[in-house]
Enzyme design. Structure first.
Site, PDB file in Angstrom:
ATOM      1  N   GLN A 122       0.829  -1.206   0.000  1.00  0.00           N
ATOM      2  CA  GLN A 122       0.000   0.000   0.000  1.00  0.00           C
ATOM      3  C   GLN A 122       0.864   1.256   0.000  1.00  0.00           C
ATOM      4  O   GLN A 122       1.902   1.298   0.661  1.00  0.00           O
ATOM      5  CB  GLN A 122      -0.899   0.020   1.230  1.00  0.00           C
TER       6      GLN A 122
HETATM    7  N1  LIG Z   1      -6.986 -14.502  -9.809  1.00  0.00           N
HETATM    8  C1  LIG Z   1      -5.909 -14.439  -9.043  1.00  0.00           C
HETATM    9  N2  LIG Z   1      -6.006 -13.771  -7.876  1.00  0.00           N
HETATM   10  C2  LIG Z   1      -4.899 -13.689  -7.107  1.00  0.00           C
HETATM   11  C3  LIG Z   1      -3.671 -14.271  -7.510  1.00  0.00           C
HETATM   12  N3  LIG Z   1      -2.770 -13.966  -6.546  1.00  0.00           N
HETATM   13  C4  LIG Z   1      -3.396 -13.297  -5.572  1.00  0.00           C
HETATM   14  N4  LIG Z   1      -4.691 -13.101  -5.902  1.00  0.00           N
HETATM   15  C5  LIG Z   1      -5.693 -12.356  -5.144  1.00  0.00           C
HETATM   16  O1  LIG Z   1      -5.281 -11.017  -5.048  1.00  0.00           O
HETATM   17  C6  LIG Z   1      -5.682 -10.454  -3.802  1.00  0.00           C
HETATM   18  C7  LIG Z   1      -4.519  -9.796  -3.097  1.00  0.00           C
HETATM   19  O2  LIG Z   1      -3.549 -10.724  -2.705  1.00  0.00           O
HETATM   20  P1  LIG Z   1      -2.515 -10.474  -1.537  1.00  0.00           P
HETATM   21  O3  LIG Z   1      -1.600 -11.629  -1.494  1.00  0.00           O
HETATM   22  O4  LIG Z   1      -3.164 -10.029  -0.307  1.00  0.00           O
HETATM   23  O5  LIG Z   1      -1.744  -9.228  -2.144  1.00  0.00           O
HETATM   24  P2  LIG Z   1      -0.501  -8.485  -1.485  1.00  0.00           P
HETATM   25  O6  LIG Z   1       0.433  -8.201  -2.594  1.00  0.00           O
HETATM   26  O7  LIG Z   1       0.054  -9.218  -0.349  1.00  0.00           O
HETATM   27  O8  LIG Z   1      -1.161  -7.134  -1.022  1.00  0.00           O
HETATM   28  P3  LIG Z   1      -0.671  -6.185   0.157  1.00  0.00           P
HETATM   29  O9  LIG Z   1      -0.414  -7.019   1.326  1.00  0.00           O
HETATM   30  O10 LIG Z   1      -1.790  -5.220   0.371  1.00  0.00           O
HETATM   31  O11 LIG Z   1       0.551  -5.499  -0.345  1.00  0.00           O
HETATM   32  C8  LIG Z   1      -6.282 -11.596  -3.008  1.00  0.00           C
HETATM   33  O12 LIG Z   1      -7.664 -11.486  -3.092  1.00  0.00           O
HETATM   34  C9  LIG Z   1      -5.800 -12.821  -3.731  1.00  0.00           C
HETATM   35  O13 LIG Z   1      -6.725 -13.863  -3.625  1.00  0.00           O
HETATM   36  C10 LIG Z   1      -3.619 -14.953  -8.766  1.00  0.00           C
HETATM   37  O14 LIG Z   1      -2.600 -15.454  -9.219  1.00  0.00           O
HETATM   38  N5  LIG Z   1      -4.768 -14.986  -9.486  1.00  0.00           N
END
Ligand SMILES: Nc1nc2c(ncn2[C@@H]2O[C@H](COP(=O)(O)OP(=O)(O)OP(=O)(O)O)[C@@H](O)[C@H]2O)c(=O)[nH]1
Ligand SMILES: [Mg+2]
Lengths: 590, 186
Positions: B73
């Site tokens: 974020q």
């Molecule tokens: N369709 C799809 N959705 C995904 C994939 N990888 C993650 N997501 C979705 O993307 C969203 C965010 O994933 P996170 O792992 O929380 O993302 P993050 O990068 O850690 O985000 P922050 O912690 O806010 O920086 C979640 O709802 C996951 O289910 C993917 O390969 N395909």
């Protein structure tokens, strides 16, 4: 730093050091919209904000409600008429808290939920002219033919206070052969008179939260404003404006306190408060507004005379800036993370200027003339600038995370010296007492002052007159021979050196044929040359003329020696000086 | 490293420790990827946006990874640079379906690669072009181009298309990373 940053940020926004990232540009997005028809909203409640555009299209039948997700078009709904305004608002409390989209168009507000049509609100009908009604009633019963119907309607149009309905107006515009068919087609339907919506805004109902339910506020061609209940769509409040409202800004909460700023077609801005049926304050702009934005508590309006004007919320004018081109539209820019607010103004010269108060902060050059601006959270990015252009293009720019705007970044602001505080000392007791005294005895003080002033004047005039009479001034009076003289006495006696400094003050003409003569008590002083001829006086040069005076007395007394500057052949001196001789100390001591 | 440690290492009893930084914009799938790399009994089911950062561990055949899963974020991105010194490898995750924010990802990557703590180190960078399963995702070649990865000349880098929900493409990336770390360390 000020010097370098001001030059770099002012124009070169296309360069790498710009504060904006070019996220997307589609010159053929086919989006034709004004700022009032563009909004950003988290339509699906998933934290990803969508772009909602009421697209005017290019002809009379391709108006659409378009929703964008990121760079792609997500959905389209055909609109039956031109959209006047588009707003996203929360209608009800319960989950999921996804906002509905309201599209104001003609006399209707179409409400979409989950991007599907949900409800249509129709403006309440307006009063119909009873005469007009009668006439149509007769037409219905075939008592009158179309031509006399036309005549009677024309009469009503001339005189009546209540204007004719759209049906009658259309009828009056017809050619005689078409009239019969028109009457037959419509005579059975009751006549209606309706106004249309000109602008729309939202107003929180009773909570200030970001996701609180909101009322729709509608401005109408009939010089009225309505506040609608978010759930039942009943009219909660009705206000009358002196002219047709064109831009609306509403802050506050309906149930608590609110403030409505309305820019009107007559070039005035009116401010309403809760419980005020009539405007509380009014502002007369220098010309028609093309946009209205509230920055904190101030009102900023861009006007068609190429100015940007700032006012307080009570309508007091704060400043005016002239814009380099005609403004097209404007919008608020708010960088929440830094608590920064500014106004974005799109200009006809393909630039978007950002102003904080009256100082220009930055200039964004665009590929086309921008017709709509919307700034806010789009996708997952908080600081996104979405613009549509005259040619139907879509420009999306994202503010860099590290971008900081300085007030007056791009020159032409208040000079810094103006804001420096002066070190004004505190008021002393003496000062305060004096002020009090001045306040109490002002009349007496004035009289004393006037009397003294008159005395001074009298004294000055007398002395002057005397000097004139005796030519006793060191400067000549005659304009033909402007001369200046002063005398210096040097020495302690018994012999003194007397130096006369003589100069002509004329800029061009030298003084010639001047004589110098001394008058003195011959028992007291002796002069080797009491009478001599002065040299020619060249303008701008000072002539020291030296003579020696010997004091003959040893009694420690002194006298006055008079010097005359004369013109050859004239007896009245041009100039005269009295030299007070010092006491001869040399002789006294000897 | 003592003789005993080396012995243990050869025997696979004690694995070499590596600190990895997991970076990328919010919602790109960083936490989901790290979660999928953990043994299945240690995986969590619900993944929420990370606040600040979290430290996760997982093992490969020869290495023991300590991952700093940073929040992507905007308001937390300025935390990243405080961990650059400790990081021995970087995993940079990109949401391939978020075309709008490719410029933002690129901007953050440029800032990262030009940071004094990173700039002059030959630190391996693994890119995951994530969310390949989504309909509007762009290919990993396109991601490469949008972020102009070809211009990274002084660091070993590799890009994998991935689907973190199913775990597709993750192993390929981690294998590459392991190879790079072993190549520099031994
Ligand atoms: N369709 C799809 N959705 C995904 C994939 N990888 C993650 N997501 C979705 O993307 C969203 C965010 O994933 P996170 O792992 O929380 O993302 P993050 O990068 O850690 O985000 P922050 O912690 O806010 O920086 C979640 O709802 C996951 O289910 C993917 O390969 N395909
Ligand atoms: Mg996370």
């Amino acid at each position: 730093m000020a010097a370098t940053s001001s030059s770099s940020s002012a124009g070169e926004s296309t360069q790498a050091n710009s504060k904006w990232l070019d996220a997307h540009y589609d010159p053929v997005a086919n989006l034709y919209a004004f700022s009032s028809c563009v909004t950003l909203a988290d339509l699906h409640g998933d934290g990803e904000y969508k772009l909602v555009v009421g697209d005017l299209g290019t002809s009379w039948h391709d108006m659409k409600l378009k929703v964008y997700r990121g760079t792609d078009l997500l959905s389209e709904n055909a609109l039956p008429d031109m959209p006047a305004s588009v707003a996203a608002f929360l209608m009800e409390q319960h989950e999921p808290r996804t906002p509905a989209v309201a599209v104001a168009s003609g006399p209707f507000v179409y409400v979409y939920k989950n991007l599907r049509p949900y409800f249509k609100f129709t403006l309440p009908p307006m009063e119909i002219n009873p005469l007009e009604k009668d006439v149509w009633e007769q037409a219905k019963e075939d008592k009158i033919d179309p031509l006399s119907l036309k005549e009677m309607l024309e009469m009503i149009r001339e005189k009546a206070e209540i204007p004719l309905s759209v049906r009658s107006l259309r009828f009056l515009a017809l050619e005689p052969p078409e009239m019969g068919a028109f009457v037959n087609q419509y005579k059975m339907q009751p006549i209606k008179r309706q106004t249309v919506i000109t602008c729309m805004a939202t107003l929180k109902k009773n909570m200030a939260d970001e996701d609180a339910i909101s009322c729709l506020v509608i401005g109408m061609e009939s010089n009225e404003i309505l506040v609608l209940d978010p759930e039942a769509f009943t009219i909660l409040a009705r206000m009358t404006v002196p002219s047709v409202p064109t831009f609306l800004d509403v802050m506050g909460q309906f149930d608590v306190e609110y403030r409505m700023t309305v820019a009107c077609r007559n070039g005035c801005v009116y401010i309403f408060r809760r419980d005020s049926k009539r405007p509380k304050y009014s502002i007369e702009l220098s010309s028609q507004p093309v946009g209205l934005v509230r920055v904190q508590k101030n009102i900023v309006a861009a006007c068609s005379d190429q100015t940007l004007q700032g006012y307080t919320q009570k309508g007091k004018k704060l400043w005016t800036v002239s814009l380099p081109a005609t403004p097209m539209t404007m919008s608020l820019m708010e960088q929440k993370s830094r608590g920064f607010q500014a106004v974005l103004v799109a200009l006809a010269n393909m630039e978007v200027h950002m102003y904080q108060d009256k100082s220009l902060v930055t200039v964004i050059r665009t590929q086309d003339v921008v017709t709509s601006i919307c700034y806010g959270c789009y996708g997952r990015e908080d600081n996104t600038l979405v613009m549509t252009t005259k040619g139907g293009g879509l420009i999306i720019k994202i503010l860099k995370r590290t971008a900081v705007f300085d007030r007056g970044d791009a020159s032409t602001g208040v000079p810094t010296a103006q804001s420096i505080k002066l070190n004004v000392p505190k008021k002393t007791k003496l000062y305060v007492d004096q002020t009090l005294r001045e306040r109490e005895c002002s009349v007496a003080m004035y009289q004393v002052f006037q009397m003294e002033l008159n005395r001074i004047r009298l004294q000055a005039t007398r002395t002057y007159a005397q000097a004139l009479e005796s030519s006793l001034t060191p400067i000549t009076e005659t304009l033909q021979e402007p001369l200046k003289m002063n005398a210096v006495v040097q020495g302690i006696g018994p012999t003194f050196k007397l130096t006369l400094h003589l100069q002509t003050t004329s800029a061009t003409r030298p003084a010639i044929n001047l004589l110098i003569s001394f008058l003195y008590d011959e028992g007291l002083y002796y002069m080797a040359r009491p009478f001599f001829k002065a040299p020619m006086l060249v303008p701008g040069l000072n002539y020291p003329l030296e003579t020696f005076v010997e004091c003959l007395s040893d009694k420690g007394i002194s006298d006055v020696i008079k010097v005359f500057v004369l013109r050859e052949g004239e007896s009245a001196p041009l100039l005269m000086a009295h030299i007070n001789m010092p006491v001869s100390e040399g002789l006294a001591a000897a | 490293m003592g003789l005993f440690d080396k012995l243990a290492g050869w025997l696979g009893l004690k694995k070499k420790e590596v600190n990895v930084l997991c970076l990328g914009l919010d919602n790109s799938g960083k936490t989901t990827i790290i979660n999928k790399l953990k043994p299945s009994n240690a995986q969590t089911q619900d993944i929420v946006p990370t606040i600040g950062f979290s430290i996760e561990k997982f093992k490969t055949s020869s290495l023991s990874f300590t991952v700093f899963d940073m929040s992507g974020q905007g308001r937390y991105r300025n935390l990243w640079e405080h961990y650059y010194k400790e990081g021995q490898a970087i995993i940079f995750v990109i949401d391939s379906s978020d075309k709008l924010r490719m410029v933002v990802a690129r901007e953050e990557l440029d800032t990262l690669l030009n940071h004094p703590d990173i700039k002059h180190r030959r630190i391996p960078v693994l890119f995951f072009a994530n969310k390949m399963d989504l309909r509007d995702a762009v290919s990993s070649v396109k991601v490469c181009q949008l972020l102009s990865l070809e211009s990274i000349k002084d660091k070993p880098w590799h890009i994998c298309a991935s689907n973190a929900l199913k775990g597709e493409g993750l192993q390929e990336g981690v294998d590459w990373l392991q190879g790079q770390i072993q190549a520099t360390k031994t």
